[in-house]
Design a protein around this motif. Sequence first.
Motif, PDB file in Angstrom:
ATOM      1  N   ILE A  73       0.891  -1.442  -0.162  1.00 20.04           N
ATOM      2  CA  ILE A  73      -0.252   0.204  -0.056  1.00 20.04           C
ATOM      3  C   ILE A  73       0.619   1.021  -0.534  1.00 20.04           C
ATOM      4  CG2 ILE A  73      -1.492   0.792   1.410  1.00 20.04           C
ATOM      5  CD1 ILE A  73      -2.340  -1.466   2.859  1.00 20.04           C
ATOM      6  N   PRO A  74       0.733   2.332  -0.725  1.00 22.82           N
ATOM      7  CA  PRO A  74       1.756   3.585  -0.451  1.00 22.82           C
ATOM      8  C   PRO A  74       1.399   4.301   0.988  1.00 22.82           C
ATOM      9  CG  PRO A  74      -0.430   3.588  -2.767  1.00 22.82           C
ATOM     10  CD  PRO A  74      -0.387   2.266  -1.978  1.00 22.82           C
ATOM     11  N   THR A  75       2.386   4.766   1.453  1.00 24.93           N
ATOM     12  CA  THR A  75       3.005   5.960   2.270  1.00 24.93           C
ATOM     13  C   THR A  75       2.342   6.616   2.341  1.00 24.93           C
ATOM     14  OG1 THR A  75       5.130   5.798   1.193  1.00 24.93           O
ATOM     15  CG2 THR A  75       4.447   4.153   3.505  1.00 24.93           C
ATOM     16  N   TYR A  76       1.773   7.606   2.800  1.00 27.36           N
ATOM     17  CA  TYR A  76       1.053   8.963   3.236  1.00 27.36           C
ATOM     18  C   TYR A  76       1.492   9.972   4.295  1.00 27.36           C
ATOM     19  CZ  TYR A  76      -2.479   6.915  -0.154  1.00 27.36           C
ATOM     20  OH  TYR A  76      -2.872   6.105  -0.910  1.00 27.36           O
TER      21      TYR A  76
ATOM     22  N   GLU B 244     -11.655   3.751  -5.100  1.00 28.40           N
ATOM     23  CA  GLU B 244     -12.944   4.022  -3.802  1.00 28.40           C
ATOM     24  C   GLU B 244     -13.188   3.146  -2.374  1.00 28.40           C
ATOM     25  OE1 GLU B 244     -16.755   6.585  -4.748  1.00 28.40           O
ATOM     26  OE2 GLU B 244     -17.311   4.484  -4.885  1.00 28.40           O
ATOM     27  N   VAL B 245     -12.891   3.914  -1.541  1.00 27.54           N
ATOM     28  CA  VAL B 245     -13.517   3.294   0.014  1.00 27.54           C
ATOM     29  C   VAL B 245     -14.783   4.128   0.401  1.00 27.54           C
ATOM     30  CG1 VAL B 245     -12.742   2.511   1.794  1.00 27.54           C
ATOM     31  CG2 VAL B 245     -10.839   2.334  -0.441  1.00 27.54           C
TER      32      VAL B 245
ATOM     33  N   LEU C 206      -5.454   2.092  -7.456  1.00 24.26           N
ATOM     34  CA  LEU C 206      -3.940   1.650  -6.611  1.00 24.26           C
ATOM     35  C   LEU C 206      -3.856   0.332  -7.616  1.00 24.26           C
ATOM     36  CD1 LEU C 206      -4.688   1.791  -3.132  1.00 24.26           C
ATOM     37  CD2 LEU C 206      -3.177   3.522  -4.062  1.00 24.26           C
ATOM     38  N   LEU C 207      -2.162   0.565  -7.465  1.00 24.61           N
ATOM     39  CA  LEU C 207      -1.536  -0.357  -8.698  1.00 24.61           C
ATOM     40  C   LEU C 207      -1.498  -1.535  -7.561  1.00 24.61           C
ATOM     41  CD1 LEU C 207       1.541   1.389 -11.003  1.00 24.61           C
ATOM     42  CD2 LEU C 207      -1.320   1.219 -11.273  1.00 24.61           C
ATOM     43  N   PHE C 208      -1.863  -1.653  -5.977  1.00 25.71           N
ATOM     44  CA  PHE C 208      -1.963  -2.606  -5.519  1.00 25.71           C
ATOM     45  C   PHE C 208      -2.401  -3.594  -5.076  1.00 25.71           C
ATOM     46  CE2 PHE C 208      -1.779  -4.099  -0.662  1.00 25.71           C
ATOM     47  CZ  PHE C 208      -1.470  -5.048  -1.000  1.00 25.71           C
ATOM     48  N   ASN C 209      -3.856  -2.983  -5.125  1.00 23.49           N
ATOM     49  CA  ASN C 209      -5.041  -3.653  -5.254  1.00 23.49           C
ATOM     50  C   ASN C 209      -6.363  -3.000  -6.231  1.00 23.49           C
ATOM     51  OD1 ASN C 209      -5.474  -1.186  -3.968  1.00 23.49           O
ATOM     52  ND2 ASN C 209      -6.042  -2.061  -1.999  1.00 23.49           N
ATOM     53  N   ASN C 210      -5.578  -2.492  -6.865  1.00 21.56           N
ATOM     54  CA  ASN C 210      -7.106  -1.554  -8.212  1.00 21.56           C
ATOM     55  C   ASN C 210      -7.886  -0.997  -7.379  1.00 21.56           C
ATOM     56  OD1 ASN C 210      -6.450  -1.821 -10.636  1.00 21.56           O
ATOM     57  ND2 ASN C 210      -8.800  -3.508 -10.792  1.00 21.56           N
TER      58      ASN C 210
ATOM     59  N   VAL D 114      -7.643   4.767   4.420  1.00 21.24           N
ATOM     60  CA  VAL D 114      -7.914   3.386   4.862  1.00 21.24           C
ATOM     61  C   VAL D 114      -8.327   3.121   2.824  1.00 21.24           C
ATOM     62  CG1 VAL D 114      -9.365   2.125   5.015  1.00 21.24           C
ATOM     63  CG2 VAL D 114      -9.475   4.052   6.592  1.00 21.24           C
ATOM     64  N   ALA D 115      -6.725   2.497   2.251  1.00 22.41           N
ATOM     65  CA  ALA D 115      -6.690   2.081   0.888  1.00 22.41           C
ATOM     66  C   ALA D 115      -7.343   0.787   0.879  1.00 22.41           C
ATOM     67  CB  ALA D 115      -5.572   2.577   0.492  1.00 22.41           C
ATOM     68  N   ASP D 116      -6.926  -0.329   1.751  1.00 21.19           N
ATOM     69  CA  ASP D 116      -7.321  -2.018   1.774  1.00 21.19           C
ATOM     70  C   ASP D 116      -7.980  -3.178   2.630  1.00 21.19           C
ATOM     71  OD1 ASP D 116      -5.450  -3.912   0.162  1.00 21.19           O
ATOM     72  OD2 ASP D 116      -4.752  -4.367   2.226  1.00 21.19           O
ATOM     73  N   GLU D 117      -8.207  -3.624   1.988  1.00 21.68           N
ATOM     74  CA  GLU D 117      -8.808  -4.536   3.185  1.00 21.68           C
ATOM     75  C   GLU D 117      -8.554  -5.153   4.270  1.00 21.68           C
ATOM     76  OE1 GLU D 117     -12.874  -8.071   3.270  1.00 21.68           O
ATOM     77  OE2 GLU D 117     -11.272  -7.369   1.607  1.00 21.68           O
ATOM     78  N   SER D 118      -6.796  -5.207   4.358  1.00 22.74           N
ATOM     79  CA  SER D 118      -6.179  -5.697   5.760  1.00 22.74           C
ATOM     80  C   SER D 118      -5.339  -4.624   6.211  1.00 22.74           C
ATOM     81  CB  SER D 118      -4.527  -5.667   4.670  1.00 22.74           C
ATOM     82  OG  SER D 118      -4.306  -4.838   3.618  1.00 22.74           O
ATOM     83  N   GLN D 119      -6.221  -3.956   6.474  1.00 24.60           N
ATOM     84  CA  GLN D 119      -5.540  -2.152   7.366  1.00 24.60           C
ATOM     85  C   GLN D 119      -7.474  -2.854   8.313  1.00 24.60           C
ATOM     86  OE1 GLN D 119      -5.799   0.589   4.369  1.00 24.60           O
ATOM     87  NE2 GLN D 119      -4.596   1.744   6.023  1.00 24.60           N
ATOM     88  N   ILE D 120      -8.259  -2.646   8.266  1.00 27.30           N
ATOM     89  CA  ILE D 120      -9.539  -2.661   8.863  1.00 27.30           C
ATOM     90  C   ILE D 120      -8.912  -3.398  10.143  1.00 27.30           C
ATOM     91  CG2 ILE D 120     -12.216  -3.200   9.133  1.00 27.30           C
ATOM     92  CD1 ILE D 120     -12.364  -3.319   6.108  1.00 27.30           C
ATOM     93  N   GLU D 121      -9.103  -4.533  10.460  1.00 31.09           N
ATOM     94  CA  GLU D 121      -8.706  -5.365  11.680  1.00 31.09           C
ATOM     95  C   GLU D 121      -7.875  -4.233  12.477  1.00 31.09           C
ATOM     96  OE1 GLU D 121     -10.507  -6.925  13.801  1.00 31.09           O
ATOM     97  OE2 GLU D 121     -12.009  -6.823  11.515  1.00 31.09           O
ATOM     98  N   THR D 122      -6.484  -4.059  11.414  1.00 31.26           N
ATOM     99  CA  THR D 122      -5.439  -3.276  12.537  1.00 31.26           C
ATOM    100  C   THR D 122      -6.282  -1.788  13.260  1.00 31.26           C
ATOM    101  OG1 THR D 122      -3.935  -4.673  11.031  1.00 31.26           O
ATOM    102  CG2 THR D 122      -3.612  -2.136  12.353  1.00 31.26           C
TER     103      THR D 122
END
Length: 207
Positions: free
Chosen positions: A31-34, A171-172, A164-168, A194-202
């Motif tokens: 995931i890109p960093t911000y 829009e979230v 995003l190139l990482f996960n396509n 929030v850019a990826d589903e893997s972030q949700i639980e964290t």
Amino acid sequence: MVKAKELLYVVTIESLYLAFMTGGKDSRDAIPTYDSEIYQLDNITELGIAGNPSSVVKWASGKMFVNASKNSKFTLSLSHVALPQEVQDKIDGVTPNKGITFSTANVKEYPMFALGFTALLNDGSRVARWYPRVQKVPSEETFATATEEQDVKDISVTFDATPLLFNNNTEVKFSETRESATGVKAADFMAQVVADESQIETLFPTV
């Protein structure tokens, strides 16, 4: 009554959020960093969101067998009152020298950033969105004279939100009215990109 079953509508759009990418814009592996600083601006007059869909239709045995579609990007048309000069310079990808910047005819890739917003519903709850990969689209400018009737003119700017190139992901969306949003508010959702589903639980651990 369960909120998810209520008939709710948007009363007003509220804040605009901008988080500038610091790395990984071309990465397929992460995931890109911000930047940790997220600009929250209460300056939105209107935000138009237009998709760019394409369809695939397949017929077989005289019947429609497949009717699928994809959306390659969103065009975000923002009308706002004003932007801080610092934010405008970051969007334009310029570094002023003595307050001076230059535009050339050379090929230029504008900086990427995440753009988000919150909107208030009629019951007091909120919806929110992130577009994690956004760039400015060059647009027209108009400067007009002042008249006896003072009026603060809206400023219009257009952005492209691309996957995003990482996960396509393009829009979230978040809604406080969803039953699964227990303990999560729009302010929590907008506290980081929030850019990826893997972030949700964290970011929003189940209690």
